[in-house]
Design an enzyme around this catalytic site. Structure first.
Site, short mmCIF file in Angstrom:
data_model
loop_
_atom_site.label_atom_id
_atom_site.label_comp_id
_atom_site.label_asym_id
_atom_site.label_seq_id
_atom_site.Cartn_x
_atom_site.Cartn_y
_atom_site.Cartn_z
CD GLU A 180 1.42 -9.47 2.23
OE1 GLU A 180 1.40 -8.79 0.95
OE2 GLU A 180 0.89 -10.30 2.85
CG HIS A 259 2.52 -4.39 -0.63
ND1 HIS A 259 2.13 -4.97 -1.76
CD2 HIS A 259 2.52 -5.32 0.64
CE1 HIS A 259 1.86 -6.28 -1.33
NE2 HIS A 259 2.07 -6.68 -0.08
CB CYS A 378 4.39 -4.82 -7.94
SG CYS A 378 3.42 -3.87 -7.00
O1 SUG Z 1 -0.94 -8.69 -3.09
N1 SUG Z 1 -2.57 -8.32 -5.96
C1 SUG Z 1 -1.61 -8.04 -5.42
C2 SUG Z 1 -0.76 -6.98 -5.64
C3 SUG Z 1 0.86 -6.99 -5.32
C4 SUG Z 1 1.29 -5.64 -5.46
N2 SUG Z 1 2.77 -5.76 -5.09
C5 SUG Z 1 3.61 -4.90 -4.51
N3 SUG Z 1 2.81 -3.84 -3.99
N4 SUG Z 1 4.62 -5.17 -4.40
C6 SUG Z 1 -1.78 -8.11 -3.77
O2 SUG Z 1 -2.85 -7.33 -3.52
C7 SUG Z 1 -4.83 -9.42 -6.74
C8 SUG Z 1 -5.35 -10.68 -7.01
C9 SUG Z 1 -4.88 -11.43 -8.28
O3 SUG Z 1 -4.29 -11.04 -9.01
O4 SUG Z 1 -5.42 -12.50 -8.16
C10 SUG Z 1 -3.55 -9.29 -6.02
O5 SUG Z 1 -3.36 -10.38 -5.30
#
Ligand code: SUG
Length: 455
Positions: A180, A259, A378
């Site tokens: 990731e 994460h 993020c």
């Molecule tokens: O991978 N949300 C992401 C959020 C990522 C956050 N990134 C970090 N923590 N670095 C995930 O869970 C939600 C669904 C969407 O937006 O369609 C989503 O994928």
């Protein structure tokens, strides 16, 4: 590197632009915000403008700021690969009827969270003195698995100069190498131009006989494997002396910490973390101390100050920790931190008043992204670059007032201010989105990066 060269090295935060199909479909398992906001009406225009305002205010405060384009969505090609055929409108209509979950996945604007775009090693740490890139495979969810190909093209388009930049293949997209990206990677160092130590945090391990003895989360998936982190380090030429691999606390994953950057953030010599971040807290800190050339400054937030629920809901640890020239640090927190009393009190009484370099807290509204579980950290991919490397970038991707104005006007021209899950099948949305992205690649001067531009 000479002293002058060392001081020319800067961290550039490349923020992902929020794409025109930003929506709430509840796609991300283990991500409490995404799961609880599925079905809401989103405002892509507001989301994109919130992101741009964050970038602009950090640029105005003197930080180097870059921007990365979003991806081609809806990904109609992915629907065709899954057996839907006919015209684009027919593919969208059939998917909406027969497999709405797939339609929602191919419309996700999740590439905005560029902390998951890949892992980067600065040239000072690499054996060939180039900056190294590995796009993350994001194989743990279908909607994010769709990102790495375009991400790779975007990174190669911008960091094109082979004298300065090296690109590695995406790791095999299989559970053993679940990756990731930088959300589970923190580089700790003195000055940016001085050698650093790379902290890789993983949630599970696949191979080896430790498997049965291993503590794993029970409720939610662990998205990063030790094997993936090790492979990225190997690709980049990092040695044992430069790396620390630490297991994330499984209870944290089960509380919604999907994460590591939802529970820890580091920069320079500072590691701000919650007591529940690592399974072996002392062992992790000891190994960091032993490998770092300068003293580690751990800033530990105990459970009694901030509960796991408050940590996950406020995204305190998904703040950006920014280094200032005078040695102090600025913490850029999401507005949600002000809404939780215990969190706000901890920021004031413990972080700001404490004996550590954090001297300023800046609050940013990124609510559109936060409802999908994406905070300030993020939304950015950190790339440490020398003067010469910054000059070798291709495209118009470092933010200036003029680029900010152009991007803001572009968003206002192309984006909708309301998108409900039922709107995703609208063929007009797909056309609007392509028109916007075509214009964006010209505005950013990155050349063709999208499938529809490559033919
Ligand atoms: O991978 N949300 C992401 C959020 C990522 C956050 N990134 C970090 N923590 N670095 C995930 O869970 C939600 C669904 C969407 O937006 O369609 C989503 O994928």
């Amino acid at each position: 590197m000479s002293a002058a060269d060392i001081s020319s090295v800067r961290e550039v935060n490349f923020d992902g632009l929020v794409g025109p199909t930003h929506n709430y479909s509840g796609l991300a398992v283990g991500n409490v915000a995404s799961m609880s906001h599925g079905g809401l009406v989103s405002n892509p225009k507001e989301g994109a403008l919130q992101g741009l305002l964050k970038m602009k205010s950090l640029m105005d405060a003197g930080y180097a700021q870059g921007v990365l384009p979003p991806q081609q969505r809806p990904d109609i090609g992915a629907l065709r690969d899954l057996g839907f055929s006919g015209s684009n409108s027919e593919v969208l209509a059939r998917a909406a009827l027969e497999a709405p979950q797939l339609l929602r996945a191919v419309c996700s604007a999740s590439s905005m969270w560029t902390a998951n775009a890949g892992t980067i090693t600065p040239s000072v740490d690499a054996p060939d003195s180039r900056v190294h890139f590995t796009p993350a495979n994001l194989q743990s969810s279908f909607h994010r698995y769709l990102e790495p190909q375009t991400t790779g093209r975007v990174l190669q388009a911008i960091f094109r100069d082979e004298q300065h930049f090296a690109h590695h293949p995406v790791l095999p997209a299989t559970p053993a190498f679940s990756d990731e990206g930088a959300a589970n990677h923190t580089r700790l160092c003195g000055e940016y131009g001085e050698p650093g130590v790379h902290l890789f945090v993983y949630g599970r391990q696949t191979f080896g006989d430790v498997r049965s003895a291993q503590r794993e989360p029970k409720r939610y998936p662990a998205r990063q494997t030790l094997e993936a982190s090790q492979a990225v380090a190997r690709q980049h030429g990092l040695t044992e002396a430069q790396t620390v691999f630490a297991q994330q606390h499984p209870d944290a994953i089960d509380a919604g910490v999907f994460h590591n950057d939802v529970i820890a953030v580091g920069n320079g010599p500072v590691l701000l973390y919650h007591e529940m971040a690592f399974l072996d807290e002392e062992g992790t800190l000891d190994e960091l101390r032993a490998k770092m050339a300068i003293p580690l400054i751990p800033v530990r937030v105990p459970l009694e100050a901030v509960s796991m629920e408050d940590a996950v809901a406020s995204y305190l640890f998904n703040s950006q920790l920014l280094s200032n020239p005078d040695g102090t640090m600025t913490l850029v927190v999401p507005g949600e931190c002000q809404e939780r009393e215990a969190v706000w009190r901890t920021i004031q009484d413990y972080l700001l008043a404490g004996n550590n370099p954090i001297s300023e807290v800046v609050v940013k509204d990124v609510k559109q992204s936060m409802r999908n579980g994406g905070g300030p950290a993020c939304l950015r991919l950190r790339v440490v670059l020398t003067d010469a490397e910054r000059e070798a970038l291709t495209g118009r991707v470092l933010l200036t007032d003029a680029l900010y104005d152009d991007l803001t006007a572009w968003v206002n021209r192309h984006y909708r201010d309301r998108l409900a899950p039922d709107d995703l099948a609208d063929p007009q949305l797909a056309e609007e989105s392509l028109a916007a992205l075509d214009e964006l690649t010209r505005l950013l001067k990155v050349g063709p990066v999208y499938p529809f531009q490559l033919g």
